[in-house]
Design an enzyme around this catalytic site. Structure first.
Site, PDB file in Angstrom:
ATOM      1  N   ARG A  93      -3.366  -7.023  18.410  1.00 25.44           N
ATOM      2  CA  ARG A  93      -3.550  -5.683  18.947  1.00 25.44           C
ATOM      3  C   ARG A  93      -2.923  -5.556  20.332  1.00 25.44           C
ATOM      4  O   ARG A  93      -3.576  -5.152  21.300  1.00 25.44           O
ATOM      5  CB  ARG A  93      -5.045  -5.355  19.006  1.00 25.44           C
ATOM      6  N   CYS A  94      -1.658  -5.987  20.448  1.00 23.90           N
ATOM      7  CA  CYS A  94      -0.980  -5.755  21.722  1.00 23.90           C
ATOM      8  C   CYS A  94       0.501  -5.660  21.487  1.00 23.90           C
ATOM      9  O   CYS A  94       1.006  -6.040  20.440  1.00 23.90           O
ATOM     10  CB  CYS A  94      -1.304  -6.829  22.753  1.00 23.90           C
ATOM     11  N   GLU A 105      -3.784  -0.208  22.261  1.00 23.66           N
ATOM     12  CA  GLU A 105      -3.925  -1.614  22.618  1.00 23.66           C
ATOM     13  C   GLU A 105      -4.294  -1.860  24.071  1.00 23.66           C
ATOM     14  O   GLU A 105      -4.562  -3.001  24.462  1.00 23.66           O
ATOM     15  CB  GLU A 105      -2.611  -2.333  22.283  1.00 23.66           C
ATOM     16  N   GLN A 138       2.293  -2.724   7.862  1.00 20.78           N
ATOM     17  CA  GLN A 138       2.343  -1.767   8.965  1.00 20.78           C
ATOM     18  C   GLN A 138       3.730  -1.161   9.094  1.00 20.78           C
ATOM     19  O   GLN A 138       3.949  -0.269   9.898  1.00 20.78           O
ATOM     20  CB  GLN A 138       1.963  -2.461  10.280  1.00 20.78           C
TER      21      GLN A 138
END
Lengths: 786, 159
Positions: free
Chosen positions: A368-369, A738, A218
């Protein structure tokens, strides 16, 4: 129509989709190079054990097995350990002992993936088991085995103690409070489980000395720098390292860290001089890659009798496994957990977190945060309901009473953040109307009379995303700006490259829309590229909902620089002064004479064919955007559940999500992000957890035991929005990827607890599996007999 | 010892020598270079490797290439005809039924089989029809819409 500009606010169909729907995506396992070799990894069956001997002879005797890479081999190059993003250290391959079950022990290089697997099975390792520590609370006890014996002078298993807020004022507030509530809660280990696992193809060219790595990352630019810093002493130099992040099959935070497999593949390619592919399987992915959460939380609220919340106090033990391999900004060992005061106007607060070593895989990454924001939101949104329960108040009313008022923004929180903008009452009010809150409460009262279990849960979350301003945010010292470079070609078409990397978010479309909005060039005429460190400008990558707040902003700023130059060219072409020109999306015209105009395409052509003397030719710009503040998306979610008294199964009947992410670039994509986020909120609330037995054996290490929701369990999400733009972002946008993962779990827990509240239930830890809920029903005497 | 197998894939006849242990998904991806079919797990749970074998949706990670000897296979690469997208592909694009795209080919092949067997599925039938395919990005809402779109489009084309 090809000439439509389709800027901000259009649900443009995704530009990246034609290749994905026709099987022409290019994911890392699709990369095939001549002479490519395969890496398979030998892993430890023990959670803590000395390595007495590694016998590779049977493996190397297999035709097609070229080498077995061991820790001893890497030690010769001082590459057997590597730094984590949190400046801790982590083994690439062990020399002395293993620290968790499934840890990498050796790497087998072979001509074929089947032969590599044969080789891995033929490596014989002799272990001597050591005492295992799985419980972080026990790890902190005096006399607990010290795990990190590699660290000289380390006398305990504490990684860090971190605290924030005003301890004394908070203690005073608690002493003087009318009411205090306290609750323990545990957020278990979970795993992001992107459907594509991690992997790479490392290709070292012995002649040129160039290393090219296609990898599931990423953050390709940061990875390049890390590789250069870690392997500089063996001749890898940053200008000769190219990281290519191809199409990525989901990231969610799990593809930020550097895993040992990548490093072994690189080392093997450098040693052998051939390309080496490593693709982990799903069990390796779940059992060894960075986990998320694992927070043991004790939270307290002090309030007035009328429900006015005054102070918040949180103490947390964070289980990081054997290394702190989180991916937080350097100054934030507990991430942005200090957003825990949430949407509420607390006078004072204090939070502390102890990071602890155990015999589990390293990590502490996001699921996902944005850096521990889910943990913070879960804590506060649960605690508000605990307070409502004890005060016998309606949880919606208690929230409304304590929200930061809309007219108090920008708002300085008790734990130090300056919230950019918000209107929390509006979002909750809207969610209540859509779901029919008052009618549901009546229905619930009726159902209770009949013995039926139905609950309504609310979560009014505030996120903190878009890291971040360079004065505070860095990773390994690299400031957390992000970037965009735009080149306008002579025919008025453009290429725009960014320092981030989409993993499904749709950047090729939304970034094109940003440039289209700012320059008036149609979306179809803009090519967006990311993920190749040889071509894209340096940036810190995509995670923590930062792409729109940082790189998206850079896209707008670079476009505006281009517009500035375009204006000079237009003035030259129209023979007027710049001051007389007016910009209307896509063209400059002379004030008062709109027929005298030059389109951006005409200006682009002139930039290469007829530019003013003394001006440099070309039309391009680059922006490295340093955000002045973070952004604070928010929303209110309401969930309705029915509980099966026979099985304990929780059925989500309805779920209304009202989100506010500021100005929206592509409503279709934003809605899709929310649908996906909600599902990744549902998952840990009801299904997902990775537990360990006392010997450190993983429970739930494959898709047979670790349950991702399918289309059958997933409810039909209902979404809506309010719009409160960010005052400091050039487009007024905030980021959205998110929000729903962060906001959804407490809404679901609050609904289940609400369904059982009249029986005296005040809290349930996630995941709320049928077995767990059924046990509660049984204990309360309401389980239906079959 | 290798085995010689024959297989028609997307209408093209293929012949190859394969190890008896080679999985069908590796045969499709690595021998035939049709990389649209993906691998997402090792326990037949995720469905990323779903292809159509002799008219049935199968998880190609749990079929040996030799078991498919003589078989007729359809993969994602065979959905579009002469440059025209299949209605399922069109539906996924129109309805934003994909994000990262990794589960998408398998999801579409399950949808293909579902619609062959049931041309007008209800929402619940669609959800059950794709329940062997995991998606981590979309939350399924738009995938259901995409399959509905395809069902309607196919029905219109038949009229």
């Amino acid at each position: 129509m090809a000439t439509e500009i389709q800027g901000m606010g259009h649900s443009v169909k995704r530009k990246e989709d034609p290749r994905f729907i026709q099987g022409k995506g290019n994911y890392v396992d699709d990369v095939k190079l001549p002479g490519m070799l395969y890496l398979d990894i030998v892993r430890s069956p023990y959670a803590h054990a000395k390595i007495k001997k590694i016998d590779t002879s049977k493996a190397t005797a297999i035709p097609g097995v070229l080498a077995v890479v061991t820790g001893e081999m890497l030690k010769q190059y001082n590459l057997h350990w590597m730094p984590t993003l949190m400046s801790d250290t982590q083994m690439v391959l062990p020399v002395e002992k293993v620290m968790y079950q499934s840890q990498e022990v050796a790497g087998v290089i072979a001509t074929d993936r089947y032969i590599a697997a044969d080789g891995a099975a033929a490596v014989e390792v002799e272990y001597e088991p050591l005492p295992v520590v799985v419980d972080p609370k026990k790890a902190l006890e005096l006399g607990a085995p010290i795990l990190r014996t590699d660290k000289k002078d380390k006398k305990d298993n504490l990684i860090f103690h971190w605290e924030v807020g005003n301890k004394a004022a908070t203690e005073t507030a608690f002493k003087e409070a009318d009411v205090t509530v306290k609750q323990d809660m545990y957020l278990p280990r979970i795993h992001v489980c992107s459907i594509e696992t991690c992997g790479c193809v490392a290709s070292f060219d012995k002649i040129s000395g160039k290393l090219t790595v296609w990898m599931t990352t990423q953050a390709p630019h940061a990875i390049r720098t890390v590789f250069a810093l870690v392997a500089g002493h063996v001749g890898l130099s940053e200008q000769k390292i190219q990281i290519i992040s191809p199409d990525i099959g989901g990231g969610f935070g799990g593809k930020v860290p550097v895993y040992p497999g990548y490093v072994i593949a690189v080392a093997a390619s450098v040693l052998i001089g051939k390309p080496v592919k490593w693709i982990e399987d799903r069990m390796e992915n779940i059992q060894a890659d960075s986990f998320a959460r694992d927070y043991h939380i004790t939270a307290e609220i002090a309030a007035k009798k009328d429900g006015t919340m005054q102070a918040l106090r949180i103490k947390t033990i964070a289980d990081h496994g054997y290394a702190d391999a989180a991916a937080n900004p350097s100054k934030f060992p507990a991430g942005l957990f200090s957003i825990a005061t949430g949407s509420y106007d607390f006078k004072t607060a204090f939070a502390e977190v102890d990071g602890v070593y155990t015999n589990k895989p390293p990590g502490g990454i996001a699921y996902r945060c944005s850096f521990r924001v889910t943990e913070a939101v879960h804590t506060i949104e649960r605690m508000v309901d605990v307070l409502a329960h004890d005060l016998k108040m309606d949880p919606a009313e208690l929230r409304m009473k304590n929200f930061i008022p809309a007219n108090k923004f920008p708002y300085k929180s008790a734990l130090g953040w300056e919230y950019d903008s918000g209107n929390y009452e509006a979002a909750l009010q809207k969610a209540k109307v859509i779901i029919g809150y008052d009618a549901l409460r009546k229905e619930q009262a009726e159902k209770r009379k009949k013995g039926e279990l139905m609950g309504i849960g609310i979560s009014s979350f505030t996120e903190i995303v878009g890291a971040g301003p360079s004065h505070t945010f860095d990773i390994l010292g690299i400031k957390m700006f992000d970037s965009c470079e735009i080149r306008i070609h002579p025919t008025g078409k453009a290429v725009a490259r960014f320092g981030t990397k989409s993993q499904g978010q749709g950047h090729e479309t939304t970034y094109a829309q940003i440039v289209a909005e700012e320059l008036g060039i149609p979306v179809d005429d803009i090519q967006v590229e990311e993920g190749d460190t040889d071509t894209a400008p340096y940036g810190l990558g995509t995670y923590a909902s930062r792409s729109t707040p940082t790189a998206g902003a850079a896209g707008a700023m670079a476009s505006r620089k281009i517009r500035d130059k375009a204006k000079k060219i237009a003035a030259y072409l129209l023979e007027c002064s710049e001051a007389d020109l007016v910009w209307e999306r896509g063209k400059f015209y002379v004030q008062g004479a709109p027929q005298k105009a030059k389109t951006i395409q005409e200006i682009a052509f002139a930039a290469y064919t007829n530019h003013p003397q003394g001006m440099e030719a070309g039309l391009e710009a680059v922006s490295y955007y340093d955000p002045p503040n973070l952004t604070f998306p928010f929303g209110s979610y309401i969930c309705v559940v029915d509980i099966d008294r026979g099985t304990g199964e929780v059925k989500v009947r309805r779920f209304v999500a009202v989100d506010d992410c500021g100005n929206i670039i592509n409503p279709m994509i934003v809605e899709g992000q929310i649908h996906g986020g909600l599902t990744m909120g549902l998952a840990p609330a009801l299904y997902e957890a990775i537990n360990y037995d006392e010997e450190g054996n993983i429970q739930g290490g494959s898709f047979m035991d670790y349950l991702l929701p399918t289309a059958v369990e997933t409810p039909k999400w209902e979404t809506d929005k309010t719009c409160t733009p960010s005052p400091h972002h050039p487009l007024g946008a905030k980021g959205v990827g998110e929000s729903a993962t962060v906001g959804a779990p407490p809404a679901i827990v609050n609904a289940v607890v609400d369904a059982l509240a009249h029986l005296g239930v005040r809290h349930i830890d996630i995941p709320m599996t049928p077995w767990k809920v059924w046990q509660i029903l049984k204990e309360k005497g309401v389980a239906a007999e079959r | 010892m290798n085995h010689r197998i024959q297989m028609t894939v997307n209408g093209v006849k293929n012949e190859a020598d394969v190890q008896p242990r080679m999985l069908l998904v590796h045969f499709v991806r690595e021998v035939l270079n049709l990389t649209g079919t993906h691998i997402g797990c090792d326990t037949t749970n995720c469905g990323a490797c779903t292809i159509v074998l002799n008219g049935r949706a199968v998880k190609s990670c749990t079929v040996l290439a030799v078991q498919a000897d003589g078989g007729d296979v359809l993969t994602v690469e065979g959905l579009a005809k002469n440059g025209t997208l299949h209605p399922i592909q069109e539906g996924f694009w129109e309805k934003h039924g994909l994000q990262c795209g990794f589960c998408t080919p398998g999801m579409m092949m399950s949808a293909y089989t579902l619609l062959k067997n049931n041309s007008h599925p209800s929402e619940e039938e669609i959800r059950w029809g794709i329940s062997g395919n995991l998606c981590r990005c979309t939350g399924y809402v738009n995938i259901v819409k995409a399959i509905r779109y395809a069902a309607e489009k196919i029905a219109t084309e038949k009229k």
